[in-house]
Design an enzyme around this catalytic site. Structure first.
Site, PDB file in Angstrom:
ATOM      1  N   ASN A  55       0.454  -0.045   4.130  1.00 18.44           N
ATOM      2  CA  ASN A  55      -0.229  -0.528   2.929  1.00 18.44           C
ATOM      3  C   ASN A  55      -1.151   0.550   2.381  1.00 18.44           C
ATOM      4  OD1 ASN A  55       0.937  -3.075   3.189  1.00 18.44           O
ATOM      5  ND2 ASN A  55      -0.601  -3.638   4.722  1.00 18.44           N
ATOM      6  N   THR A  56      -1.727   0.267   1.227  1.00 18.04           N
ATOM      7  CA  THR A  56      -2.672   1.214   0.633  1.00 18.04           C
ATOM      8  C   THR A  56      -3.813   1.497   1.611  1.00 18.04           C
ATOM      9  OG1 THR A  56      -2.214   0.169  -1.476  1.00 18.04           O
ATOM     10  CG2 THR A  56      -4.093   1.648  -1.395  1.00 18.04           C
ATOM     11  N   GLN A  57      -3.997   2.750   1.940  1.00 19.37           N
ATOM     12  CA  GLN A  57      -5.094   3.112   2.832  1.00 19.37           C
ATOM     13  C   GLN A  57      -6.271   3.667   2.052  1.00 19.37           C
ATOM     14  OE1 GLN A  57      -4.874   2.795   6.426  1.00 19.37           O
ATOM     15  NE2 GLN A  57      -3.238   1.475   5.701  1.00 19.37           N
ATOM     16  N   ASN A  58      -5.960   4.253   0.920  1.00 19.56           N
ATOM     17  CA  ASN A  58      -7.031   4.757   0.065  1.00 19.56           C
ATOM     18  C   ASN A  58      -6.519   4.913  -1.359  1.00 19.56           C
ATOM     19  OD1 ASN A  58      -5.563   7.277   0.245  1.00 19.56           O
ATOM     20  ND2 ASN A  58      -6.526   7.488   2.255  1.00 19.56           N
ATOM     21  N   ASN A  66      -3.816  -5.681   2.841  1.00 23.52           N
ATOM     22  CA  ASN A  66      -3.096  -4.902   1.843  1.00 23.52           C
ATOM     23  C   ASN A  66      -3.858  -5.006   0.514  1.00 23.52           C
ATOM     24  OD1 ASN A  66       0.197  -5.102   0.297  1.00 23.52           O
ATOM     25  ND2 ASN A  66      -1.223  -3.405   0.473  1.00 23.52           N
TER      26      ASN A  66
END
Lengths: 271, 267, 243
Positions: B36-39, B142
């Site tokens: 998922n989006t980490q940053n 997420n």
């Protein structure tokens, strides 16, 4: 060798690895500002000291005297700002005595930056140094790692952004003493209301060229506590007396017996 | 020199081996775990907003940053939904565009199934929807990497402004700002409205002026900001006023003329 | 591939400091809450400051809610979880009424249901300290308090949130008269428990919050007290320090 002692560094690392946390230093969360005006310079600070989320001191002093006409506002670790300021104040005085000249702001700033640089940021002192000297009025800041900055208006500490917002909107060149005092206290007030690391009162110091510095301790006190709703006096006897132990007072008498002289001689020194 | 421009800037097959296309299908039909989006990648900085007696004003600049690179300077971060609701978005721009898509379909649904001309979608409803959406996404680990401010009117038709962030944390106030604005703009806004309820004493001119002051301070002091911005005025009984390509006024850099060096010599 | 590092004591420091790589789904939004049960009333109070880090998000964001059926509720800590929990509970009260011909949900049933809601997320908990207040079936004041995963207890009083550790000892002493003896009994007889009047309780709550605001940076701005009696729920607001 003078300076900090690192003997316990390894022991502390070991203890930390075993889950014993390090001692928490009191930090001065802080909003501090400085601003120049026509004939001098003003610095100001809030008076809250914090240890984590807890207010450690509601009316601490963050304005330190480096020399009679050079003052400094400190943010960061309370002990570091205090000690580094005292040390440099002493060195500044000795230097001024040796040279037979009034101490200068640039000297104070240079001593501070050289000292702080040596300690590579381990001394958490963030200072706004300001004052008047034979070369005029000056305003500078020193960061913990030793970098410095000069400016017409400066702010430091956790409330520096709130303070800077008002400095950026209301600052103008060539202000009067009163305008500068107003601007600085407004900037601190914005820190007090909007930054949780800052609070309580406003301290202010005005340094005008050719005049003695003026420290206004608690220049503003917008956070006086209101009266309590209830009285919390306990009736005598509410606390149990578990043990009593009474001692008689001892009278200690001291007699001086002159030794190897006749008693009359001892008094003749005065005559 | 690699003669195939398609391969420029890509890992060299000779060194790293051929690209494994399963990576791109991560989590679908591959052995690779889904990530998922980490940053955030392309980001927008602060959104600021203020309530006044007849409505709400929101503003946000037009920059899209790629780290410290000024990658885009024409990003519109104020989204309108329905007649008089505006959402200001900061944080990841791709997530913001996904949000815009969700909001579009929400508006569409409203118009198709509830087109009686009454009970229009209000800002409160949009805010509730976004709060639920963002909280749901954070609970799936997420997140949509954004902080939003929703401006408009509540059920009673009074000015409404409330924010929500990537964790689903929401709060309302007469003065709001995301990102750097929370540090730099909110103190200035609160000078105009010290008490939350006192927004009713503030005129449109006062509100507009303080917003302009804030955008100037943000441009001075936020390194991820620019001096071109959009501003929306949502006013009772009037059509929404959307101003684009505004420029920060009354910039003053004169303080610099007296400063020499950093205190290194008697300059 | 090996990395060459210059040996220094500080390298250990750098490696021992964890760097966060994962998304952290929690935050702390500060604030403090306090519930006290009286003879025929109960109060639930909370400050109205909403924070993240050193920022005040809002000076007035209510954190104590009237959830219906003469029950007031708060879930203090991570605000998004608090809101989610309270929304879920409100919704359930609604469904309980639909399914049971508008029947009132009793305090102890409400208390047990909230345990189910909290424990239902045992391995991804709601990061909140939850309190509910109301009247029990006999009409006596009741306060229930919970830990984040649903362990609960009925109590005379309880403080939760940021300044709980500052307020709780004060409450032990002033509500339950802990460490107080009857004067003249030489510590033989403890001061017996007696109910405080509503007026006394409100004064105590105000003093507790004013003191907490003095010493805790996450407490302040405003105090909202929800009072439950047999006549319903009433709200009192008073300002707190804003620094």
């Amino acid at each position: 060798m003078p300076g900090l002692n690192f003997d316990n560094y390894q022991r502390n690392q070991y203890l930390a690895s075993k889950g014993f946390s390090q001692a928490k230093a009191t930090s001065t969360g802080t909003t501090i500002v400085g601003c120049k005006f026509q004939n001098g310079v003003v610095i100001a600070a809030d008076t809250r000291a914090t240890a984590g989320d807890i207010v450690a001191d509601k009316n601490c002093e963050k304005l330190h005297r480096l020399a009679p006409r050079i003052w400094c506002a400190g943010a960061g670790t309370a002990a570091d700002t205090e000690m580094v300021t005292q040390l440099i104040a002493s060195n500044l005085e000795l230097h001024s005595l040796y040279e037979n000249r009034k101490p200068r702001v640039i000297t104070a700033m240079t001593l501070l930056k050289q000292h702080l640089f040596k300690y590579q940021g381990h001394l958490g002192a963030y200072l706004i140094v300001a004052g008047t000297d034979p070369t005029g009025a000056h305003l500078t800041s020193v960061q913990a790692h030793g970098s410095t900055d000069v400016g017409e208006y400066l702010s430091l500490g956790s409330g520096s952004l709130a303070a800077m917002a008002v400095l950026e909107t209301n600052w103008k060149p060539d202000m009067t003493r009163e305008e500068a005092m107003q601007l600085c206290s407004d900037a601190i007030l914005l820190g007090i209301w909007n930054d949780l690391g800052s609070g309580s009162n406003v301290d202010l110091c005005v340094m005008e060229i050719g005049k003695d510095a003026n420290l206004y301790r608690n220049y503003m006190t917008p956070n006086v506590r209101i009266a309590k709703e209830r009285s919390y006096k306990f009736a005598r006897g509410t606390t149990a007396v578990l043990q009593t132990s009474v001692r008689d007072l001892l009278d200690v008498e001291e007699t001086v017996i002159p030794f190897g002289q006749k008693d009359s001689d001892a008094m003749e020194i005065e005559a | 020199m690699e003669h195939n421009p398609f391969k420029w800037g890509r890992p060299d097959d000779a060194v790293y081996g051929a690209y494994n296309h399963q990576i791109a299908e991560a989590g679908v039909n591959s052995l690779f775990p889904k990530m998922n989006t980490q940053n955030p990648i392309i980001t927008g900085t602060s959104v600021i907003g203020i309530k006044y007696k007849d409505g709400v004003i929101l503003a946000a600049d037009n920059m899209g940053s790629y780290g410290s690179l000024m990658r885009f300077s024409n990003v519109e971060r104020l989204l309108t939904i329905g007649e008089n609701t505006v959402v200001g978005v900061s944080g990841d721009i791709s997530d913001a565009q996904q949000l815009a898509r969700y909001l579009d379909s929400l508006e569409l649904q409203e118009n198709v199934y509830d087109n009686d001309g009454e009970n229009q979608l209000k800002a409160v409803n949009v805010h509730e929807y976004l709060t639920k959406l963002l909280y749901h996404r954070r609970s799936q680990m997420n997140p949509l990497w954004n902080a939003l401010i929703v401006g408009g009117f509540d059920e009673a038709g009074e000015p409404f402004m409330k924010s929500v962030d990537l964790l689903g944390v929401s709060f309302s106030s007469s003065t709001l700002a995301t990102g750097f604005g929370a540090h730099l703009a909110v103190p200035l806004l609160r000078q105009v409205i010290p008490e939350d309820k006192k927004y009713v004493d503030v005129t449109e001119e006062q509100a507009r002026k303080v917003i302009e002051d804030c955008m100037r301070v943000l441009f001075y002091r936020d390194a991820r900001s620019m001096d071109k911005y959009s501003m929306v005025t949502i006013k009772k009984g009037q059509e929404l006023k959307f101003e684009k390509d505004l420029v920060v006024k009354d910039q003053n850099w004169r303080f610099a003329q007296n400063i020499r060096g950093y205190g290194n010599a008697q300059q | 591939m090996s990395r060459t590092t210059v040996a220094s004591e500080y390298s250990a420091e750098i490696q021992s400091t964890p760097i966060e790589h994962r998304f952290n789904p929690y935050s702390d939004n500060g604030g403090t809450v306090l519930g006290i049960a009286g003879k025929d009333f109960a109060v639930l109070a909370g400050d109205t400051r909403h924070v993240t880090g050193y920022n005040i998000n809002s000076r007035y964001e209510p954190r104590v809610f009237d959830v219906g059926d003469n029950i007031v509720m708060t879930a203090n800590g991570f605000a998004a979880d608090g809101k989610a929990l309270i929304d879920r509970f409100k919704n359930q009260i609604k469904w309980y009424k639909f399914n049971n011909g508008g029947k009132k949900l009793e305090m102890q049933s409400a208390a047990r249901y909230i345990q189910q809601l909290l424990y239902g997320k045992r391995f991804f908990p709601y990061y909140v300290s939850t309190l509910i207040a109301g009247l029990d079936e006999e009409g006596r004041g009741a306060v229930y308090s919970y830990d984040p995963v649903g362990s609960y207890e009925r109590e005379q009083c309880r403080a939760g949130g940021a300044a709980a550790s500052l307020i709780m000892p004060f409450l032990d002493n002033q509500v339950n008269f802990k460490n107080q003896f009857i004067p003249g009994t030489d510590g033989k007889e403890k001061r017996p428990f007696e109910y405080l009047s509503l007026q006394e309780v409100i004064e105590l709550v105000k003093d507790a919050f004013n003191s907490a605001a003095e010493r805790h940076i996450h407490v302040g701005d405003g105090l909202e007290i929800l009072i439950v009696t047999k006549d319903g729920v009433r709200t009192e607001y008073s300002p707190l320090k804003r620094d």
